[in-house]
Scaffold this active site. Structure first.
Site, PDB file in Angstrom:
ATOM      1  N   GLY A  48      37.440  50.885  46.045  1.00 53.06           N
ATOM      2  CA  GLY A  48      36.231  51.582  46.495  1.00 53.06           C
ATOM      3  C   GLY A  48      35.550  50.778  47.592  1.00 53.06           C
ATOM      4  N   PHE A  49      35.153  49.564  47.255  1.00 51.29           N
ATOM      5  CA  PHE A  49      34.450  48.672  48.189  1.00 51.29           C
ATOM      6  C   PHE A  49      33.120  49.270  48.634  1.00 51.29           C
ATOM      7  CE2 PHE A  49      39.089  48.473  48.915  1.00 51.29           C
ATOM      8  CZ  PHE A  49      39.337  47.277  48.261  1.00 51.29           C
TER       9      PHE A  49
ATOM     10  N   GLY B 289      38.351  48.397  40.366  1.00 47.59           N
ATOM     11  CA  GLY B 289      39.317  47.339  40.636  1.00 47.59           C
ATOM     12  C   GLY B 289      38.940  45.973  40.093  1.00 47.59           C
TER      13      GLY B 289
ATOM     14  N   ARG C 171      28.226  32.592  34.938  1.00 47.57           N
ATOM     15  CA  ARG C 171      29.348  32.515  34.004  1.00 47.57           C
ATOM     16  C   ARG C 171      30.524  33.370  34.491  1.00 47.57           C
ATOM     17  NH1 ARG C 171      28.355  34.770  28.032  1.00 47.57           N
ATOM     18  NH2 ARG C 171      29.914  33.619  26.838  1.00 47.57           N
TER      19      ARG C 171
ATOM     20  N   ASN D 138      36.211  36.162  33.180  1.00 47.52           N
ATOM     21  CA  ASN D 138      37.673  36.150  33.160  1.00 47.52           C
ATOM     22  C   ASN D 138      38.167  35.534  34.467  1.00 47.52           C
ATOM     23  OD1 ASN D 138      40.386  36.927  33.677  1.00 47.52           O
ATOM     24  ND2 ASN D 138      40.213  38.620  32.211  1.00 47.52           N
TER      25      ASN D 138
ATOM     26  N   LYS E 232      41.041  35.021  35.716  1.00 45.10           N
ATOM     27  CA  LYS E 232      42.129  35.720  36.425  1.00 45.10           C
ATOM     28  C   LYS E 232      41.567  36.888  37.240  1.00 45.10           C
ATOM     29  CE  LYS E 232      46.729  37.629  35.619  1.00 45.10           C
ATOM     30  NZ  LYS E 232      47.762  37.884  34.606  1.00 45.10           N
TER      31      LYS E 232
ATOM     32  N   GLN F  12      39.182  39.011  42.460  1.00 44.18           N
ATOM     33  CA  GLN F  12      38.017  39.347  43.275  1.00 44.18           C
ATOM     34  C   GLN F  12      37.898  38.423  44.480  1.00 44.18           C
ATOM     35  OE1 GLN F  12      35.293  41.874  42.779  1.00 44.18           O
ATOM     36  NE2 GLN F  12      37.297  42.531  42.095  1.00 44.18           N
TER      37      GLN F  12
ATOM     38  N   GLY G 254      31.662  39.983  42.846  1.00 38.77           N
ATOM     39  CA  GLY G 254      32.496  40.840  43.703  1.00 38.77           C
ATOM     40  C   GLY G 254      31.998  40.988  45.128  1.00 38.77           C
ATOM     41  N   GLU G 255      30.686  40.987  45.312  1.00 38.91           N
ATOM     42  CA  GLU G 255      30.145  41.079  46.679  1.00 38.91           C
ATOM     43  C   GLU G 255      30.134  39.700  47.328  1.00 38.91           C
ATOM     44  OE1 GLU G 255      29.637  44.087  47.539  1.00 38.91           O
ATOM     45  OE2 GLU G 255      28.815  45.222  45.863  1.00 38.91           O
TER      46      GLU G 255
HETATM   47 MO1  MOS Z   1      29.901  47.437  46.487  1.00 38.48          MO
HETATM   48  S1  MOS Z   1      29.508  47.644  48.500  1.00 38.48           S
HETATM   49  O1  MOS Z   1      28.254  47.889  46.051  1.00 38.48           O
HETATM   50  O2  MOS Z   1      30.977  48.699  46.078  1.00 38.48           O
END
Ligand code: MOS
Length: 731
Positions: free
Chosen positions: A233-234, A461, A621, A624, A626, A631, A697-698
């Site tokens: 998605g991103f 993902g 924290r 996971n 892996k 990410q 993730g970001e």
């Molecule tokens: Mo992230 S840009 O909020 O999917």
């Protein structure tokens, strides 16, 4: 023997086998009886009016059932915009599919051809002849007028710049980028009377539900959104796009389920994008490198009908100690479709400008870039005055420098050569705000000793299925295979968008809360049950492990959930877990990184090759490691793409995107990527949320482009202030 906790273990994805064997149904994979196919006809002018649509050839094509456009589509209520908090729709007037003859951007949906086969629909779409009264679209960020700015002022930046011992002024430019997830956006829509069900690719199941309800004038409960798997998605799935509405219109008109899949080309104007920016930075400092003033003067694309903004202003206000800050952030309305967040939204763009600028200042002052940053490390958040919850940026620098071998660096640009290759290293800081929002999760422990946990989130993902299973397993004292985590259905408990790195903090905390509630229900049942070995034990002296409750210091005194529930004739125990975002934060909550890059630049050809990259992350924290690596590597690859390859090119003559395909829109491939390494300063952030995460993730995308650009400068002595950094720019 009790097994080690699931949290912190590098568990593989629980749904991995389903995915690699093709058994995980993505949006378009659902087999819905009676489905017919819709192919969207998109406008071939960038602005104007539709003067006529000749559908005769399309209608005559075998298999074509209907052509729907504004000429024959129903007028829909399009109830007032549910607004940002409920749908992620930015302020403005959202595009209304097939409601009038206006064309607002090149590629806007103007008709849909529905046919019994995909091939017939696609061929039919080519046979639709649309006539336009075309106008000249305005699509050039550099020349179009801007809206009034959003501003921020602290101190007197102009005066401080005037008197600064060292002053720098630069303008950076970033290209428009597209998300390009592997799975295209797709929707299957089906009506049962006044009830609408969509199988959709979305990062916000409840948001899509609310928007469809508003568009069709239905109660939210009449719309069901099903989205169990998302193939990347991103950010592209963070709102309900026009094609979802088109599928629902077509399904209602035909009285049959309709499937609409965007082509790769249509992904470039059927969803959103990371807007292009012009980003001016001025820095003032004293001779020792202490920042005295900073200005940010920003212009960014938005559409003519909606004002999209993102987290551009945060980093400049809190990353470095600066008494005087002035920011102006202007959106520039253009005849384009509305942008949307893309990984590291806003903060990634700011970090390219700010972290390049800091590197320029370091060079100017003849200071090590790490040392310059250390000298400007703030004691608290100067934008809010709040203390930091955790901020381990100095540790990121120290660990990163050691692991990367920073001290071996000759600070002089263009000082290292291997044949025709100029070698350089660079670094940048990353920061992203820790967001979290109200979330619910339902937890049910069944009499067979297994649990079902549900929340209406997505897993685009990052491994949400797996990480939530880990949290629930530990809180219930169950093995991971005994926990079934389900997501992606609007009938499940409500959650915030699966974006902005808030899922683990928000939904994860709700899952933990629900699971702990259920465990407590089981403990209360046991201590009150005269037949339980735990009868009369103080609840606080009971723990749950391996599917059993037992006394803390005496594992043999206890019993399984199964025995406890069956003896008490209970089919299950259940609870609704919740996470509530505090009304007011008492701390400044952010995740941090230091990113280091080494590049080689061919001095004859200008080619940039990434040699290695290291990211050191202070993200709280790590649930996971892996999944975290997955990410981090993905974020670095995304950042390398932004730095060196990705560029959505618009032909300003007609507003057409000229490289709307994966052959001409360049993304890094395996051959472009060498050694990527991630290090986590693992640690619980108690102020952020109950499970102690700050979001990863970001963050992992942020700082990457600046680290690459700074390495290119070190390699070549050439400062490139425009992304992507092309061979042409280096020749
Ligand atoms: Mo992230 S840009 O909020 O999917």
């Amino acid at each position: 023997m009790s097994r080690p906790p699931a949290i912190g273990s590098p568990h593989s994805r629980v749904e991995g086998r389903l995915k690699v064997t093709g058994k995980a149904p993505y949006a378009a994979d659902h087999v819905i009886e009676g489905t017919v196919y819709g192919a969207i006809v998109d406008s071939t002018v960038g602005r104007g009016r539709i003067t006529g649509i000749d559908t005769r050839a399309a209608q005559a094509h075998p298999g074509v059932l209907r052509v729907i456009s504004h000429l024959n589509a129903p007028r829909l209520p399009y109830n007032p915009n549910p607004g940002y908090a409920n749908s992620n729709n930015p302020p403005g007037d959202r595009l209304r599919a097939f409601q009038d003859d206006r064309v607002q951007f090149f590629g806007q949906p103007v008709a849909v051809v529905v046919a019994t086969t995909l091939e017939a629909a696609q061929h039919g779409a080519r046979l639709v002849d649309v006539r336009y009264d075309a106008e000249q679209p305005s699509t050039d960020l550099t020349s179009a007028p801007a809206d009034d700015p959003m501003t921020y002022e602290r101190g007197d930046a102009e005066a401080a710049l005037q008197s600064a011992a060292v002053k720098l002024a630069m303008t950076y430019r970033t290209a428009r980028n597209h998300h390009n997830p592997m799975e295209p956006h797709a929707t299957i829509a089906r009506w049962n009377g006044l009830r609408l069900t969509v199988w959709d690719k979305t990062q916000w199941v409840p948001g899509t539900q609310i928007e469809l309800a508003a568009v069709f004038g239905l109660p939210a409960a009449s719309v069901r959104v099903i989205s169990p798997y998302v193939g990347g998605g991103f950010g592209s799935g963070l709102r309900c796009w026009p094609h979802v509405v088109v599928a629902a219109i077509a399904a209602r008109e035909l009285g049959r389920p309709v499937k609409v899949v965007l082509s790769r080309r249509q992904m470039y104007f059927g969803t959103g994008f990371r807007p292009a920016y012009e980003y001016g930075v001025r820095l003032g400092s004293d001779r020792s490198g202490r920042l005295t003033a900073m200005t940010h003067d920003v212009r960014a694309e938005t559409s003519s009908y909606e004002t999209f903004t993102e987290g551009i202003m945060g980093a400049g206000q809190m990353l470095y100690t600066t008494a005087n800050v002035s920011q102006q952030y202007r959106t520039v309305p253009l005849d384009v479709n509305t942008p949307i967040w893309m990984r590291g939204p806003g903060w990634a763009t700011t970090s390219f400008a700010l972290e390049s600028a800091i590197d320029e200042l370091a060079h100017e002052l003849n200071l090590d870039p790490l040392e310059l940053r250390r000298r400007n490390e703030p004691a608290n958040d100067q934008s809010s005055g709040l203390p930091f919850s955790t901020r381990r940026l100095r540790e990121c620098y120290t660990v990163g420098a050691r692991e990367f071998g920073w001290q071996r660096r000759n600070p002089k640009p263009r000082s290292t050569r291997e044949g025709d290759w100029l070698i350089g290293t660079g670094m940048a800081t990353g920061v992203y705000d820790t967001s979290r929002n109200n979330a619910l999760a339902h937890v049910r422990l069944d009499a067979d000793g297994t649990a079902v946990v549900q929340a209406a989130t997505s897993d685009m993902g990052p491994g949400t299925y797996t990480s939530m299973t880990q949290v629930a397993a530990d809180s219930l004292g169950l093995a991971m295979p005994d926990v079934d985590f389900r997501l992606g259905d609007s009938t499940m408990p409500r959650v915030p968008p699966h974006g902005g790195s808030q899922t683990m903090a928000s939904v994860g905390s709700a899952v933990q809360d629900g699971a702990l509630q259920v465990r407590q229900l089981a403990i209360q049942l046991a201590v009150a049950d005269g037949r339980s070995p735990l009868y009369g034990v103080a609840p606080g002296n009971i723990v749950a492990t391996d599917g059993r409750l037992h006394v803390t210091n005496n594992p043999r005194r206890g019993e399984t959930y199964q025995r406890l529930l069956s003896r008490n004739n209970r089919t299950h125990l259940e609870a609704l877990g919740s996470f509530e975002r505090p009304a007011q934060d008492r701390f400044s909550l952010h995740a941090y990184s230091a990113v280091f890059a080494e590049v080689a630049v061919d001095r004859q050809l200008g080619l940039v090759r990434l040699r290695r990259m290291l990211g050191v992350y202070d993200a709280g924290r790590i649930i996971n490691p892996k999944l975290a690596d997955s990410q981090a590597i993905g974020g670095m690859v995304g950042g390398i793409g932004t730095a060196l390859l990705e560029h959505t090119v618009t032909d300003h003559r007609d507003g057409r995107i000229v490289n709307a395909n994966l052959a001409d829109y360049l993304v890094p491939v395996n051959a472009d990527i060498t050694q990527l390494r991630a290090i986590y300063l693992d640690g619980h952030d108690a102020e952020a949320d109950p499970i102690g995460v700050k979001g990863l993730g970001e963050l992992v995308m942020i700082g990457v482009a600046a680290a690459v650009a700074n390495a290119v400068f070190h390699a070549t002595g050439r400062r490139i202030r425009e992304l992507p950094i092309t061979a042409e720019a280096l020749l």
